[in-house]
Design a protein around this motif. Structure first.
Motif, PDB file in Angstrom:
ATOM      1  N   LYS A 299      11.537  -9.739   1.910  1.00 26.27           N
ATOM      2  CA  LYS A 299      11.658  -9.024   2.863  1.00 26.27           C
ATOM      3  C   LYS A 299      10.638  -7.838   2.752  1.00 26.27           C
ATOM      4  CE  LYS A 299      16.076 -10.391   4.496  1.00 26.27           C
ATOM      5  NZ  LYS A 299      17.614  -9.988   5.066  1.00 26.27           N
ATOM      6  N   ILE A 300      10.261  -7.796   1.347  1.00 23.63           N
ATOM      7  CA  ILE A 300       9.498  -6.447   0.905  1.00 23.63           C
ATOM      8  C   ILE A 300       8.243  -7.111   0.614  1.00 23.63           C
ATOM      9  CG2 ILE A 300       9.546  -4.546  -0.721  1.00 23.63           C
ATOM     10  CD1 ILE A 300      12.618  -4.715  -0.814  1.00 23.63           C
ATOM     11  N   GLY A 301       7.191  -6.698   1.350  1.00 25.47           N
ATOM     12  CA  GLY A 301       5.704  -6.847   1.148  1.00 25.47           C
ATOM     13  C   GLY A 301       5.145  -5.685   0.028  1.00 25.47           C
ATOM     14  N   ILE A 302       4.179  -6.143  -0.767  1.00 28.09           N
ATOM     15  CA  ILE A 302       3.973  -5.456  -1.654  1.00 28.09           C
ATOM     16  C   ILE A 302       2.497  -5.320  -1.961  1.00 28.09           C
ATOM     17  CG2 ILE A 302       3.872  -4.943  -4.411  1.00 28.09           C
ATOM     18  CD1 ILE A 302       6.480  -6.222  -4.479  1.00 28.09           C
ATOM     19  N   LEU A 303       1.762  -4.106  -1.696  1.00 31.21           N
ATOM     20  CA  LEU A 303       0.444  -3.920  -2.003  1.00 31.21           C
ATOM     21  C   LEU A 303       0.072  -3.149  -3.236  1.00 31.21           C
ATOM     22  CD1 LEU A 303      -0.528  -3.247   1.804  1.00 31.21           C
ATOM     23  CD2 LEU A 303      -0.558  -5.482   0.467  1.00 31.21           C
ATOM     24  N   GLY A 304      -1.115  -3.427  -4.240  1.00 29.26           N
ATOM     25  CA  GLY A 304      -1.319  -2.805  -5.171  1.00 29.26           C
ATOM     26  C   GLY A 304      -2.573  -2.823  -5.335  1.00 29.26           C
ATOM     27  N   ASN A 305      -3.233  -1.982  -6.305  1.00 30.91           N
ATOM     28  CA  ASN A 305      -4.572  -1.808  -6.635  1.00 30.91           C
ATOM     29  C   ASN A 305      -4.945  -2.721  -8.274  1.00 30.91           C
ATOM     30  OD1 ASN A 305      -3.537   0.515  -7.552  1.00 30.91           O
ATOM     31  ND2 ASN A 305      -5.344   1.325  -7.946  1.00 30.91           N
TER      32      ASN A 305
ATOM     33  N   THR B 259      -3.513  -6.234 -10.887  1.00 38.20           N
ATOM     34  CA  THR B 259      -2.670  -7.282 -10.913  1.00 38.20           C
ATOM     35  C   THR B 259      -1.329  -6.830 -11.653  1.00 38.20           C
ATOM     36  OG1 THR B 259      -4.472  -8.921 -11.087  1.00 38.20           O
ATOM     37  CG2 THR B 259      -2.369  -9.662 -12.056  1.00 38.20           C
ATOM     38  N   GLY B 260      -1.826  -6.053 -12.854  1.00 33.67           N
ATOM     39  CA  GLY B 260      -0.549  -5.424 -13.571  1.00 33.67           C
ATOM     40  C   GLY B 260       0.452  -4.627 -12.623  1.00 33.67           C
ATOM     41  N   SER B 261      -0.150  -3.690 -11.772  1.00 30.48           N
ATOM     42  CA  SER B 261       0.857  -2.946 -10.922  1.00 30.48           C
ATOM     43  C   SER B 261       1.366  -3.655  -9.832  1.00 30.48           C
ATOM     44  CB  SER B 261       0.033  -1.845 -10.186  1.00 30.48           C
ATOM     45  OG  SER B 261      -0.810  -2.339  -9.059  1.00 30.48           O
ATOM     46  N   VAL B 262       0.853  -4.932  -9.320  1.00 31.20           N
ATOM     47  CA  VAL B 262       1.590  -5.649  -8.414  1.00 31.20           C
ATOM     48  C   VAL B 262       2.688  -6.394  -9.114  1.00 31.20           C
ATOM     49  CG1 VAL B 262       1.206  -7.641  -6.863  1.00 31.20           C
ATOM     50  CG2 VAL B 262      -0.508  -5.857  -6.859  1.00 31.20           C
ATOM     51  N   LEU B 263       2.389  -7.016 -10.235  1.00 26.43           N
ATOM     52  CA  LEU B 263       3.428  -7.547 -10.822  1.00 26.43           C
ATOM     53  C   LEU B 263       4.535  -6.792 -11.436  1.00 26.43           C
ATOM     54  CD1 LEU B 263       1.307 -10.297 -12.856  1.00 26.43           C
ATOM     55  CD2 LEU B 263       2.708 -10.643 -10.748  1.00 26.43           C
ATOM     56  N   ALA B 264       4.288  -5.574 -11.807  1.00 27.49           N
ATOM     57  CA  ALA B 264       5.351  -4.642 -12.422  1.00 27.49           C
ATOM     58  C   ALA B 264       5.970  -4.328 -11.089  1.00 27.49           C
ATOM     59  CB  ALA B 264       4.772  -3.514 -12.995  1.00 27.49           C
ATOM     60  N   THR B 265       5.344  -4.050 -10.022  1.00 29.26           N
ATOM     61  CA  THR B 265       6.273  -3.732  -8.763  1.00 29.26           C
ATOM     62  C   THR B 265       7.110  -4.580  -8.406  1.00 29.26           C
ATOM     63  OG1 THR B 265       4.409  -2.305  -7.985  1.00 29.26           O
ATOM     64  CG2 THR B 265       6.014  -2.735  -6.515  1.00 29.26           C
ATOM     65  N   LEU B 266       6.883  -5.917  -8.375  1.00 28.30           N
ATOM     66  CA  LEU B 266       7.361  -7.087  -8.026  1.00 28.30           C
ATOM     67  C   LEU B 266       8.850  -7.161  -8.946  1.00 28.30           C
ATOM     68  CD1 LEU B 266       6.124 -10.755  -7.440  1.00 28.30           C
ATOM     69  CD2 LEU B 266       7.806 -10.184  -8.756  1.00 28.30           C
ATOM     70  N   ASP B 267       8.635  -7.145 -10.252  1.00 28.32           N
ATOM     71  CA  ASP B 267       9.766  -7.240 -11.106  1.00 28.32           C
ATOM     72  C   ASP B 267      10.828  -6.128 -10.925  1.00 28.32           C
ATOM     73  OD1 ASP B 267       8.607  -9.239 -12.521  1.00 28.32           O
ATOM     74  OD2 ASP B 267       7.766  -8.414 -14.163  1.00 28.32           O
TER      75      ASP B 267
ATOM     76  N   PRO C  28      11.327  -9.351  -3.083  1.00 30.13           N
ATOM     77  CA  PRO C  28       9.667  -9.533  -2.631  1.00 30.13           C
ATOM     78  C   PRO C  28       9.394 -10.499  -1.879  1.00 30.13           C
ATOM     79  CG  PRO C  28      10.340  -9.367  -5.047  1.00 30.13           C
ATOM     80  CD  PRO C  28      11.530  -9.964  -4.532  1.00 30.13           C
ATOM     81  N   GLY C  29       8.408 -10.137  -0.750  1.00 31.74           N
ATOM     82  CA  GLY C  29       7.817 -11.164   0.131  1.00 31.74           C
ATOM     83  C   GLY C  29       6.237 -11.659  -0.438  1.00 31.74           C
ATOM     84  N   ILE C  30       5.499 -11.178   0.474  1.00 34.72           N
ATOM     85  CA  ILE C  30       3.892 -11.529  -0.065  1.00 34.72           C
ATOM     86  C   ILE C  30       3.642 -10.096  -0.767  1.00 34.72           C
ATOM     87  CG2 ILE C  30       1.650 -11.790   0.662  1.00 34.72           C
ATOM     88  CD1 ILE C  30       2.841 -12.762   3.366  1.00 34.72           C
ATOM     89  N   CYS C  31       3.090 -10.656  -1.921  1.00 37.36           N
ATOM     90  CA  CYS C  31       2.318  -9.415  -2.842  1.00 37.36           C
ATOM     91  C   CYS C  31       0.877  -9.757  -2.935  1.00 37.36           C
ATOM     92  CB  CYS C  31       2.820  -9.561  -4.259  1.00 37.36           C
ATOM     93  SG  CYS C  31       5.024  -9.692  -4.099  1.00 37.36           S
ATOM     94  N   LEU C  32       0.153  -8.666  -2.558  1.00 35.04           N
ATOM     95  CA  LEU C  32      -1.252  -8.790  -2.539  1.00 35.04           C
ATOM     96  C   LEU C  32      -2.065  -7.447  -3.570  1.00 35.04           C
ATOM     97  CD1 LEU C  32      -2.038  -8.925   1.235  1.00 35.04           C
ATOM     98  CD2 LEU C  32      -1.858 -10.776  -0.307  1.00 35.04           C
ATOM     99  N   ASN C  33      -3.001  -8.302  -4.461  1.00 36.47           N
ATOM    100  CA  ASN C  33      -3.640  -7.122  -5.041  1.00 36.47           C
ATOM    101  C   ASN C  33      -4.858  -6.872  -4.537  1.00 36.47           C
ATOM    102  OD1 ASN C  33      -5.018  -6.003  -7.081  1.00 36.47           O
ATOM    103  ND2 ASN C  33      -5.493  -7.802  -8.240  1.00 36.47           N
ATOM    104  N   LEU C  34      -5.069  -5.814  -4.139  1.00 36.91           N
ATOM    105  CA  LEU C  34      -6.411  -5.296  -3.191  1.00 36.91           C
ATOM    106  C   LEU C  34      -7.677  -5.021  -4.136  1.00 36.91           C
ATOM    107  CD1 LEU C  34      -4.726  -3.122  -0.522  1.00 36.91           C
ATOM    108  CD2 LEU C  34      -4.837  -5.729  -0.695  1.00 36.91           C
ATOM    109  N   ARG C  35      -7.565  -4.900  -5.217  1.00 39.96           N
ATOM    110  CA  ARG C  35      -8.737  -4.308  -6.300  1.00 39.96           C
ATOM    111  C   ARG C  35     -10.123  -4.756  -5.818  1.00 39.96           C
ATOM    112  NH1 ARG C  35      -7.874  -2.715 -12.431  1.00 39.96           N
ATOM    113  NH2 ARG C  35      -7.141  -0.864 -11.094  1.00 39.96           N
TER     114      ARG C  35
END
Length: 410
Positions: free
Chosen positions: A244-250, A252-260, A269-276
């Motif tokens: 239920k929680i979508g994650i946006l980061g800038n 790959t490391g920050s996205v995966l760390a946030t997911l964990d 976590p739901g959809i996780c997107l790296n915007l870099r």
């Protein structure tokens, strides 16, 4: 762009890095025509790590055992990703395992050779155990031998490892890579050395110079083209889970760390997107603002997403435009909520809102003004926005909001 292990092994074999006899498995029945002697190991070909712990690596002594194991692995999602192929490989008994890598260090703008006499290394203590050599000038075998000596290797083993590092560097340059990694590099009782697993990260800005990599990128993007939503996701560096929680980061490391952190805090976590970076096959140029705008739209239309957690560090281009996009998104949700209220004649009990809550973590001095501005935004009660600087606090807020929303709906 990250390659799968079987693709990495093909590159290793072509350039002369020793790898075990292996065969790509597209379907369990392919094991009836296996050209490798048993016993073998079957490996799930996914980008997620920790395959062995998840059950994605299994040993087999016979064809019957191998087919049964393959059927299980093909149906085993690892971090939400199902394998499309498996890698069957000869079993290897290693007495020693090393870590080797060639990586682009953006801080010094030079390639760095890394080596460690432990493969399963604890990265918190890696600074004490990991040896490194900066390639300061034009590469020569001297750099590879220097790394092997710093690792404490001697004699024939030192020469063999040095040659492998040279080949890794050659691949690094020829393919315009950000990373070439062998983990582990196995050594058996006879002294034979073998790359048992490898990772390759392609510099996305250089993909167009390599037709073979362009084709790999196209195939990767087309894997998820069966549905329009997955087609949109295929343009991103994304992880699609079902929480239920979508994650946006800038990054790959920050996205995966946030997911964990979300998982550890009891969230889903739901959809996780790296915007870099945009996806390498994207034919149109895009800015960070464009990607953020599209990503928010993607998460907003997914009715399962109840909270959007944004985690940006202070390396985002045009940070003031990031603030503008988030503000526009909040304002749009505010207007949508007002419209929903009018349609329900102001009866909040009848209103079923699908507006996601926003938790925004902005770290870095360049975001000082952005944080102050976003905290002043007026939002409807069903579309709250929380702005923090601490990541742990942001994760806690996102998990609590997701749970509160779920309780309110049921």
């Amino acid at each position: 762009m990250e390659l799968l292990e079987y693709q990495v092994k093909e590159w290793f074999r072509t350039i002369g890095i020793p790898v075990l006899p292996s065969q790509k498995i597209d379907h369990p029945t392919d094991l009836k025509r296996l050209k490798i002697r048993y016993p073998i190991v079957l490996k799930s070909q996914v980008h997620a790590g920790e395959r062995a712990k998840a059950g994605g690596v299994r040993f087999a002594e016979t064809t019957i055992d191998a087919i049964a194991a393959a059927q299980n692995i093909f149906n085993l999602p690892i971090l939400g990703e199902l394998p499309e192929v498996l890698l069957a490989e000869a079993k290897y008994n290693a007495e020693q395992e090393f870590f080797l890598a060639v990586v682009l260090d953006t801080a010094v703008c030079r390639p760095i050779l890394l080596g460690c006499k432990e493969a399963d290394i604890d990265w918190e203590s890696a600074g004490k155990k990991m040896q490194h050599v900066v390639v300061e000038q034009e590469f020569s075998p001297f750099y590879a031998r220097r790394l092997a000596l710093k690792m404490g290797l001697q004699g024939a083993l030192m020469q063999t490892v040095s040659k492998i590092v040279e080949k890794m560097y050659q691949l690094f340059i020829e393919k315009d890579l950000d990373l070439v990694e062998i983990n582990p590099l196995g050594v058996d009782a006879s002294g034979q050395v073998m790359a048992l697993n490898g990772s390759v990260s392609v510099n996305e800005r250089a993909i167009a110079r390599h037709p073979d990599i362009v084709e790999m990128a196209r195939k990767t993007a087309n894997r998820h083209s069966s549905a329009e939503f997955n087609k949109r996701l295929s343009e991103w560096d994304a992880v699609e889970l079902h929480g239920k929680i979508g994650i946006l980061g800038n990054g790959t490391g920050s996205v995966l760390a946030t997911l964990d952190l979300v998982v550890n805090a009891g969230g889903k976590p739901g959809i996780c997107l790296n915007l870099r970076h945009a996806f390498p096959t994207d034919t149109l140029p895009s800015t960070f603002r464009d990607r953020l705008d599209k990503a928010l739209d993607i998460l907003a239309v997914d009715k399962s997403i109840q909270v959007i957690l944004i985690n940006f560090l202070g390396s985002v281009p045009q940070s003031e435009e990031v603030t503008e996009v988030i503000a526009n998104f909040v304002q749009h949700n505010k207007n949508e909520a007002k419209t929903q209220t009018l349609r329900s004649n102001g009866n909040k009990s009848r209103r079923e809102t699908n507006l996601p809550r926003l938790v925004v973590r902005l770290a870095g001095s360049e975001f000082n003004a952005a944080r102050k501005y976003l905290t002043t935004l007026k939002v409807p009660s069903d579309a709250s926005i929380v702005v923090v600087e601490n990541l742990d606090e942001a994760v806690t807020q996102a998990v609590n909001l997701a749970k509160a929303t779920a309780h309110r709906r049921f």
